[in-house]
Design a protein around this motif. Structure first.
Motif, short mmCIF file in Angstrom:
data_model
loop_
_atom_site.label_atom_id
_atom_site.label_comp_id
_atom_site.label_asym_id
_atom_site.label_seq_id
_atom_site.Cartn_x
_atom_site.Cartn_y
_atom_site.Cartn_z
N TYR A 26 14.02 -5.13 -3.31
CA TYR A 26 12.69 -4.25 -3.90
C TYR A 26 13.85 -2.98 -4.58
CZ TYR A 26 9.68 -6.80 -1.01
OH TYR A 26 9.14 -7.76 -0.29
N ASN A 27 13.68 -2.83 -5.83
CA ASN A 27 14.12 -1.68 -6.44
C ASN A 27 13.13 -0.65 -7.14
OD1 ASN A 27 17.32 -1.72 -6.35
ND2 ASN A 27 16.96 -3.80 -7.50
N THR A 28 12.94 0.20 -6.07
CA THR A 28 11.93 1.44 -6.57
C THR A 28 10.70 0.43 -7.21
OG1 THR A 28 13.73 2.49 -7.10
CG2 THR A 28 11.76 3.73 -7.39
N ASN A 29 10.34 -0.60 -6.49
CA ASN A 29 9.19 -1.06 -7.11
C ASN A 29 7.95 -1.62 -5.84
OD1 ASN A 29 10.92 -3.01 -5.93
ND2 ASN A 29 10.34 -4.59 -7.73
N PHE A 30 8.04 -0.84 -4.92
CA PHE A 30 7.20 -1.02 -3.65
C PHE A 30 5.93 -1.19 -4.13
CE2 PHE A 30 10.83 0.93 -1.52
CZ PHE A 30 11.24 -0.21 -0.75
N ASN A 31 5.02 -2.09 -3.54
CA ASN A 31 3.56 -2.03 -4.00
C ASN A 31 2.94 -2.85 -2.50
OD1 ASN A 31 3.39 -4.89 -4.33
ND2 ASN A 31 4.56 -4.59 -6.19
N ASN A 34 3.88 -6.39 -1.96
CA ASN A 34 5.23 -6.72 -1.18
C ASN A 34 5.60 -5.63 0.10
OD1 ASN A 34 6.03 -4.17 -1.80
ND2 ASN A 34 6.99 -5.20 -3.91
N SER A 45 3.98 6.22 -6.58
CA SER A 45 4.87 5.86 -7.72
C SER A 45 6.10 4.90 -7.31
CB SER A 45 5.60 7.15 -8.38
OG SER A 45 4.38 8.26 -8.68
N SER A 46 5.70 3.80 -6.71
CA SER A 46 6.53 2.95 -6.20
C SER A 46 7.53 3.05 -5.38
CB SER A 46 7.26 2.05 -7.53
OG SER A 46 6.40 1.56 -8.45
N ALA A 253 14.72 2.22 -2.24
CA ALA A 253 14.84 0.77 -2.53
C ALA A 253 15.39 0.06 -1.35
CB ALA A 253 16.09 0.70 -3.37
N SER A 255 16.86 -4.04 0.40
CA SER A 255 17.00 -5.52 0.24
C SER A 255 17.40 -5.91 1.51
CB SER A 255 18.31 -5.43 -0.73
OG SER A 255 19.60 -5.08 0.00
#
Length: 680
Positions: A26-31, A34, A45-46, A253, A255
């Motif tokens: 997850y690269n600054t794309n949390f929602n 996931n 904002s992710s 972020a 992984s």
């Protein structure tokens, strides 16, 4: 398929069961798809924010459990490799705390977790439980003595307990040979990358500033057998908490893999948002404040040193080494010759030691007139020792009240040791007469009530009865002493500060004793009469319940008694050792407990003044006259109903002072004191 191949396939499946590989980045794309969030954890904002505000708990977990063992009936663990980028940032107006952890948890949600020092991982009951099945790598900015934390900026490895199995100062190993630990500060808003690898029971934890190359040598490398800790499948993610101490905890972020040791390389570490607070003006900067403070301390120290040198020079010149100055006779206690003190304490022998503190020992002595005294010898090698001496002499030296320990005088030797001489208290401290004594010498109910009335009278005098307002700032059971007639006297004015009655306290230095400090004192560092009232409230609960304010493995005394009040079971909080002795009524116990909770209310404006506390403690009958010009009637009991109870306040915050007035019964049987207003 030939029989041989079929048989081989069956044998492989039986002896080498297949385990699914887990891997994500997850690269600054949390929602919400996931990542599952619980408690105060949010995604904005992710970016994952684990906590929000005071006394906050948050957890964020991978959406499903992951396998951690090679098979369901095997104790062999799969390896795991994870890396994440985090930021801990201070919040203006708050002291920092507490921290967060990367964790493996047996269940989702926040059940079984507490805020503050428990980091959202444990609570008082399950911390240290070997069956908790909790593993974490914590990043903590508060030094908790109960968990043996090494400092207020550390990384720990926790297995079923916050008493870690491995600890390190925050930083990374650098230098040409990786032999120099270079420190990093957690609570500054900087983005850091962490690598946590576990393989063959070896756990490696490494960290660096985001964008820097991964250090070769791990910050922590320790053998940890997790086979008895992990279940077959576990939740993995993050947990964090705050208390009165507040900061932000963000994950940018993340992984994870149980098969790829290089999964951390997949994280994007450039162009990340920054959470470093903007710099204050030079006049608000730490360097400027420290510089001014050090300059002021040096100036005061220089003035004190010059004063003592001047006095010493004048004495030698006049040949009168122990002359008493005129200003001492008028304002301060008398100076006593050092040789007299030396003889009274048998040369400060160890057998005469009756107590000790951070700046020196306390000795019992007998003056040549036969008077017993307590002698405190203060080291002048530290600024704190000099500050304590000056505070005691300038405040207690001029205060005169029957419930304050009397300061007889002061002295010093040629080496500069500072000495304070007090009246000797034959019966020791209230602390020892409740917690460290045989039952036959333990304080009775009536003696405990009298102690509280005596202490209340002393605090009222400090706040209102003298020419200036005095804040004690360290009211606790060990600072309340008993003379030979069992009168309670407040002692230890080493932290006291004097202010004009119309003046607000200007200090922002947090001082006091853990468990007695009011919430606003922890937050702002600013003492007031209401922070002294809070200390008195804790003292009331401590003396009535026979329990210390904070004990390891138990909820705080205030929280425990508040829950009892909500269930209308306050009487059950009475010290078990008193219940069978009698001498008290349930109504009397309940009203003292209510008064203690009111004084220890979290909101300062709700707490009563010590004048109001005194009147509540002195209420005996309905025939009292009214005092002119008072904001409240002297005879409070005329306005109270004997049938109402506190039950109608359950489920709310602590009741207000007017509410306790309306609900105190005229059956209160505490004895009257002859010290209410005249304390000189």
């Amino acid at each position: 398929m030939s029989p041989f191949l079929f048989s081989t396939a069956i044998t492989f499946l039986l002896f080498f069961p297949w385990v699914s590989s887990v891997e994500f980045v997850y690269n600054t794309n949390f929602n919400s798809t996931n990542l599952l969030t619980f408690g105060d954890a949010t995604i904005d904002s992710s970016i994952l924010s684990i906590t929000n505000g005071t006394f906050s708990i948050g957890r964020a977990l991978y959406p499903s459990k992951i396998p951690v063992k090679s098979s369901s009936n095997s104790s062999k663990l799969l390896p795991f490799y994870t890396s994440f980028v985090f930021s801990i940032a201070p919040l203006k107006g708050f002291l920092p705390g507490h921290g967060f952890a990367f964790a493996f948890l047996p269940t989702a949600g926040i059940a079984g977790a507490s805020s503050s020092q428990n980091l959202g991982l444990f609570n008082f009951s399950n911390n240290g439980n070997p069956n908790s099945s909790i593993f974490g790598v914590e990043f903590d900015v508060f030094a908790n003595q109960e968990f043996d934390d090494i400092n207020d900026n550390h990384v720990d490895v926790d297995v079923n307990s916050l008493k870690s199995v491995a600890s390190s100062l925050t930083g990374f190993w650098g230098g040409s040979e990786g032999d120099k630990l270079k420190g990093l500060k957690l609570n500054n808003g900087v983005n850091y990358q962490v690598w946590v690898d576990y393989e063959d029971s070896i756990l490696n934890v490494t960290m660096a500033k985001v964008g820097d190359k991964r250090p070769i040598r791990p910050l922590i490398s320790v053998f940890v057998n997790l086979s008895t800790v992990f279940l077959d499948e576990m939740h993995v993610g993050f947990a964090g908490a705050t208390g009165q101490l507040v900061e932000s905890h963000r994950i940018l972020a993340w992984s994870f893999s149980n098969s790829n040791p290089s999964i951390g390389n997949a994280l994007v570490t450039t162009n990340l948002p920054s959470f470093v607070p903007p710099k204050d003006s030079v006049f608000e900067s730490t360097g400027f404040i420290v510089g001014v403070t050090i300059g002021a301390v040096l100036l005061v120290s220089f003035c004190i040193a010059m004063y003592f040198l001047l006095v010493r020079f004048r004495r030698k010149r006049n040949g009168k080494k122990d002359d008493i100055e005129n200003w001492e006779l008028e304002y301060w206690p008398h100076r006593i010759g050092y040789q007299e003190i030396y003889a009274a304490t048998k040369a400060f022998s160890d057998e005469n030691v009756i107590g000790s503190g951070g700046n020196g020992n306390v000795y019992k002595g007998v003056l040549k007139e036969g008077q017993e005294v307590a002698v405190k010898k203060i080291s002048n090698e530290s600024e704190h020792g000099i500050r304590e001496f000056l505070a005691e002499v300038s405040s207690l030296g001029r205060l005169k009240h029957r419930n304050l320990v009397g300061l007889r005088g002061w002295s010093r030797n040629d080496k500069g040791s500072l000495i304070l001489v007090y009246d000797y208290m034959e019966n020791g401290s209230v602390d020892k007469r409740i917690f460290d004594c045989h039952e036959d010498s333990m304080l009775s109910w009536d003696e405990r009530v009298k102690v509280l009335k005596d202490v209340a009278s002393a605090i009222w005098y400090l706040h209102e009865g003298w020419e200036a307002k005095v804040l004690h700032r360290d009211i606790k059971a060990s600072n309340v002493l008993l003379d030979k007639y069992m009168n309670a006297r407040l002692s230890d004015f080493g932290l006291a500060r004097t202010h004009h009655h119309s003046e607000l306290a200007s200090t922002t230095r947090v001082v006091g004793t853990v468990g007695y400090m009011a919430p606003e004192l922890i937050k702002t560092g600013r003492a007031s009469t209401q922070t002294d009232v809070f200390c008195f409230g804790v003292l009331v609960l401590e003396i009535v319940c026979g329990q210390r304010p904070i004990e390891e493995g138990k909820p705080s005394l205030i929280d425990w008694t508040w829950r009892l009040m909500e269930r209308q079971e306050l009487v059950s909080a009475l010290d078990d050792r008193l219940k069978g002795k009698g001498g008290h009524s349930n109504e009397e116990v309940e009203r003292l407990m209510q008064l203690g909770l009111l004084c220890a209310h979290p909101e300062a404006h709700v707490r009563p003044t010590m004048r109001q506390v005194m009147k509540l403690l002195e209420a005996r009958h309905e025939g009292a006259a009214e005092s002119e010009g008072e904001g409240m009637e002297l005879n409070l009991l005329h306005r109270l109903s004997s049938t109402t109870t506190w039950g109608r306040f359950s489920g709310r915050e602590h009741p207000t002072f007017n509410e306790i007035k309306r609900n105190m019964s005229s059956s209160m049987s505490m004895s009257n004191s002859d010290v209410i207003l005249d304390g000189r």
